[in-house]
Design an enzyme around this catalytic site. Structure first.
Site, PDB file in Angstrom:
ATOM      1  N   ASP A  13       0.817  -1.219   0.000  1.00  0.00           N
ATOM      2  CA  ASP A  13       0.000   0.000   0.000  1.00  0.00           C
ATOM      3  C   ASP A  13       0.850   1.268   0.000  1.00  0.00           C
ATOM      4  OD1 ASP A  13      -2.278  -1.648   0.235  1.00  0.00           O
ATOM      5  OD2 ASP A  13      -2.059  -1.696   2.405  1.00  0.00           O
ATOM      6  N   HIS A  41      -4.682  -1.640  -5.737  1.00  0.00           N
ATOM      7  CA  HIS A  41      -4.046  -0.394  -6.156  1.00  0.00           C
ATOM      8  C   HIS A  41      -5.122   0.648  -6.409  1.00  0.00           C
ATOM      9  CE1 HIS A  41      -0.388  -2.537  -6.359  1.00  0.00           C
ATOM     10  NE2 HIS A  41      -0.572  -3.097  -7.530  1.00  0.00           N
ATOM     11  N   THR A 129      -6.054 -12.082   2.509  1.00  0.00           N
ATOM     12  CA  THR A 129      -7.247 -11.433   1.965  1.00  0.00           C
ATOM     13  C   THR A 129      -8.288 -12.465   1.535  1.00  0.00           C
ATOM     14  OG1 THR A 129      -6.163 -11.401  -0.176  1.00  0.00           O
ATOM     15  CG2 THR A 129      -6.033  -9.389   1.112  1.00  0.00           C
ATOM     16  N   ARG A 306     -10.005  -3.134   5.153  1.00  0.00           N
ATOM     17  CA  ARG A 306      -9.528  -3.236   6.538  1.00  0.00           C
ATOM     18  C   ARG A 306      -8.711  -1.993   6.905  1.00  0.00           C
ATOM     19  NH1 ARG A 306      -6.497  -8.948   6.337  1.00  0.00           N
ATOM     20  NH2 ARG A 306      -5.640  -7.944   4.500  1.00  0.00           N
TER      21      ARG A 306
HETATM   22  P1  GDP Z   1      -0.583   0.394  -3.719  1.00  0.00           P
HETATM   23  O1  GDP Z   1      -1.219  -0.932  -3.461  1.00  0.00           O
HETATM   24  O2  GDP Z   1       0.867   0.428  -3.398  1.00  0.00           O
HETATM   25  O3  GDP Z   1      -0.885   0.920  -5.083  1.00  0.00           O
HETATM   26  O4  GDP Z   1      -1.237   1.407  -2.691  1.00  0.00           O
HETATM   27  P2  GDP Z   1      -2.800   1.609  -2.382  1.00  0.00           P
HETATM   28  O5  GDP Z   1      -3.472   2.091  -3.584  1.00  0.00           O
HETATM   29  O6  GDP Z   1      -3.342   0.405  -1.700  1.00  0.00           O
HETATM   30  O7  GDP Z   1      -2.734   2.717  -1.251  1.00  0.00           O
HETATM   31  C1  GDP Z   1      -2.323   3.976  -1.462  1.00  0.00           C
HETATM   32  C2  GDP Z   1      -3.455   4.929  -1.101  1.00  0.00           C
HETATM   33  O8  GDP Z   1      -2.923   6.203  -0.902  1.00  0.00           O
HETATM   34  C3  GDP Z   1      -4.494   5.090  -2.190  1.00  0.00           C
HETATM   35  O9  GDP Z   1      -5.745   5.378  -1.623  1.00  0.00           O
HETATM   36  C4  GDP Z   1      -3.976   6.304  -2.977  1.00  0.00           C
HETATM   37  O10 GDP Z   1      -4.977   7.048  -3.662  1.00  0.00           O
HETATM   38  C5  GDP Z   1      -3.436   7.125  -1.869  1.00  0.00           C
HETATM   39  N1  GDP Z   1      -2.276   7.934  -2.225  1.00  0.00           N
HETATM   40  C6  GDP Z   1      -1.242   7.622  -3.034  1.00  0.00           C
HETATM   41  N2  GDP Z   1      -0.321   8.605  -3.048  1.00  0.00           N
HETATM   42  C7  GDP Z   1      -0.796   9.566  -2.198  1.00  0.00           C
HETATM   43  C8  GDP Z   1      -0.286  10.815  -1.749  1.00  0.00           C
HETATM   44  O11 GDP Z   1       0.783  11.273  -2.120  1.00  0.00           O
HETATM   45  N3  GDP Z   1      -1.051  11.487  -0.842  1.00  0.00           N
HETATM   46  C9  GDP Z   1      -2.241  11.020  -0.374  1.00  0.00           C
HETATM   47  N4  GDP Z   1      -2.907  11.743   0.518  1.00  0.00           N
HETATM   48  N5  GDP Z   1      -2.746   9.851  -0.789  1.00  0.00           N
HETATM   49  C10 GDP Z   1      -2.032   9.135  -1.681  1.00  0.00           C
END
Ligand code: GDP
Length: 429
Positions: A13, A41, A129, A306
């Site tokens: 995440d 993602h 999961t 979660r």
């Molecule tokens: P991944 O599985 O590595 O792609 O990560 P996830 O998508 O599960 O989690 C990242 C979360 O943080 C998502 O809800 C994104 O929209 C959010 N996100 C990503 N980069 C940023 C950021 O720079 N700032 C904020 N506030 N949210 C972000």
């Protein structure tokens, strides 16, 4: 930039999806190289907010081919639903293909995943999961697995299922679950073949030729190194390798062809699932990191919903991730979440009795370590509108420079919000 592995440097995440979405605007081929639909993602771009589970985050560039690679495990039913959802919102998914060598998640894998997790002794739950990922990789390793390409050859598929199903029925019976039949699975697979059969390819020429022609290839990891099967917090790990090494294996690319390894690093730490998490915080502080405001937060798993466990930045974990992956650069995400903190802690070592460790030890030892912290002043200002390094407050720059030192790799990008343009290009790749 030609072949770039984009990998998670923490517990998952980290924001890999948004990073791949950003880079994919100029990519020719985007390959998901491991894992299954346990990925969550989240991508926010000019077309809206998207939750991707098995489809690569390059899907929003219609000129890029997206490949679900050999190292993945795929629930074709979930994939078809995901493609249908994307298409319903106007995304052209015609460039998505799946390698014949990927393994098939069948309905009993999900059932067994849930039953096995429920049977684990309290405290030893993996935090799966329950998408059937672990049981599918177990069948793959045991050489009982069904490959996606097998659904194109009904005779072969039936022969493989006739060997697999009796074994699985014994396991299902052990957990008091209903048996499955070869015939019902054949019908299921036939349905999948009719819908997505043409997307099933042998990816070797596709990948080899893209690299030979100098095309821009992104290797998209799922989860982070701390969930790696070998180097993560086993047994609270995933069943594959989300590292740069795993990228080569799962995508079918020689290590010497990878030009860049981009580690995606959240500006603090989060973890979904069980296992040691030395910098974890609780109570109000955790809640502030988890949901620090309307523009931020989002610390709830995209696949499971979660709440994520939250903690301070763990520089030991990052140094370890950098060593094992060979980061040539990092992308620090979610800096904006820290905007309201008066001070920030950075873990720079682990204390184990009278020893000080500068690497992540095996899981049992990691459960015994105490973090050694540095305290840094916060910046107490809104970074979400910053678009250049110079726009960032001086204390944010200092905090980031310290992260860069601990990661032993230069910062290429900093993100200050989930939107595609909320990214600072610190230096070119
Ligand atoms: P991944 O599985 O590595 O792609 O990560 P996830 O998508 O599960 O989690 C990242 C979360 O943080 C998502 O809800 C994104 O929209 C959010 N996100 C990503 N980069 C940023 C950021 O720079 N700032 C904020 N506030 N949210 C972000």
């Amino acid at each position: 930039m030609t072949v770039v592995a984009v990998v998670g440097a923490q517990w998952g995440d980290e924001g890999k999806g948004r990073t791949v979405d950003y880079l994919a605007q100029n990519a020719d081929l985007v390959i998901r190289f491991q894992g299954g639909d346990n990925a969550g993602h989240t991508v926010v771009n000019e077309r809206g907010e998207w939750k991707l589970h098995i489809v690569p985050s390059g899907i929003f560039n219609p000129l890029a081919t997206c490949l679900i690679g050999a190292g993945t495990v795929v629930n074709l039913g979930v994939m078809i639903e995901e493609l249908t959802r994307l298409e319903a919102r106007g995304v052209d998914t015609s460039n998505l293909v799946v390698d014949k060598r990927a393994h098939l998640i069948l309905p009993f894998h999900r059932q067994l995943d849930g039953a096995e997790e429920a049977a684990r002794t309290a405290g030893w739950e993996v935090g799966t999961t329950q998408r059937g990922i672990g049981p599918t990789y177990a069948d793959k390793a045991a050489r009982h697995g069904i490959r996606v390409g097998d659904i194109l050859r009904p005779d072969r598929l039936r022969a493989r299922l006739e060997m697999l199903v009796p074994r699985k029925n014994r396991e299902l019976a052990f957990f008091g679950l209903p048996e499955v039949s070869v015939d019902e699975l054949m019908v299921l697979c036939q349905g999948w073949r009719q819908i997505i059969g043409e997307r099933i390819v042998d990816a070797v020429p596709l990948v080899r030729d893209a690299i030979a022609e100098g095309k821009v290839v992104l290797l998209e990891g799922q989860l982070g190194i701390m969930r790696d099967l070998d180097w993560g917090i086993y047994p609270y790990s995933t069943s594959s390798s989300p590292t740069a090494g795993g990228a080569c294996v799962g995508a079918g690319i020689p290590p010497s062809a990878v030009d860049r390894v981009l580690g995606v690093v959240k500006a603090f730490s989060t973890s979904v699932g069980g296992g040691p998490f030395p910098t974890e915080v609780h109570g109000d502080l955790a809640e502030r990191l988890r949901s620090a405001g309307p523009k931020i937060g989002h610390e709830y798993g995209a696949t499971t919903g979660r709440p994520r466990r939250c903690g301070w930045f763990d520089g030991v974990a990052i140094g370890y991730a950098s060593w094992l992956n060979g980061f040539t650069g990092i992308s620090v995400t979610k800096l904006d979440v820290l905007d309201g903190f008066e001070e920030l802690k950075l873990c720079v070592a682990y204390r184990l009795g009278d020893q000080v460790l500068d690497y992540v030890p095996d899981t049992a030892t990691q459960e015994e370590v105490e973090p050694v912290y540095e305290t840094w002043p916060g910046w107490l200002s809104d970074t979400s509108g910053c678009r250049t390094w110079a726009d960032l407050p001086a204390n944010a720059q200092r905090y980031l420079r310290r992260i860069e030192e601990l990661a032993r790799a230069p910062i290429w990008f900093v993100s200050v919000g989930p939107e595609r343009d909320q990214i600072i290009v610190v230096r070119g790749m």
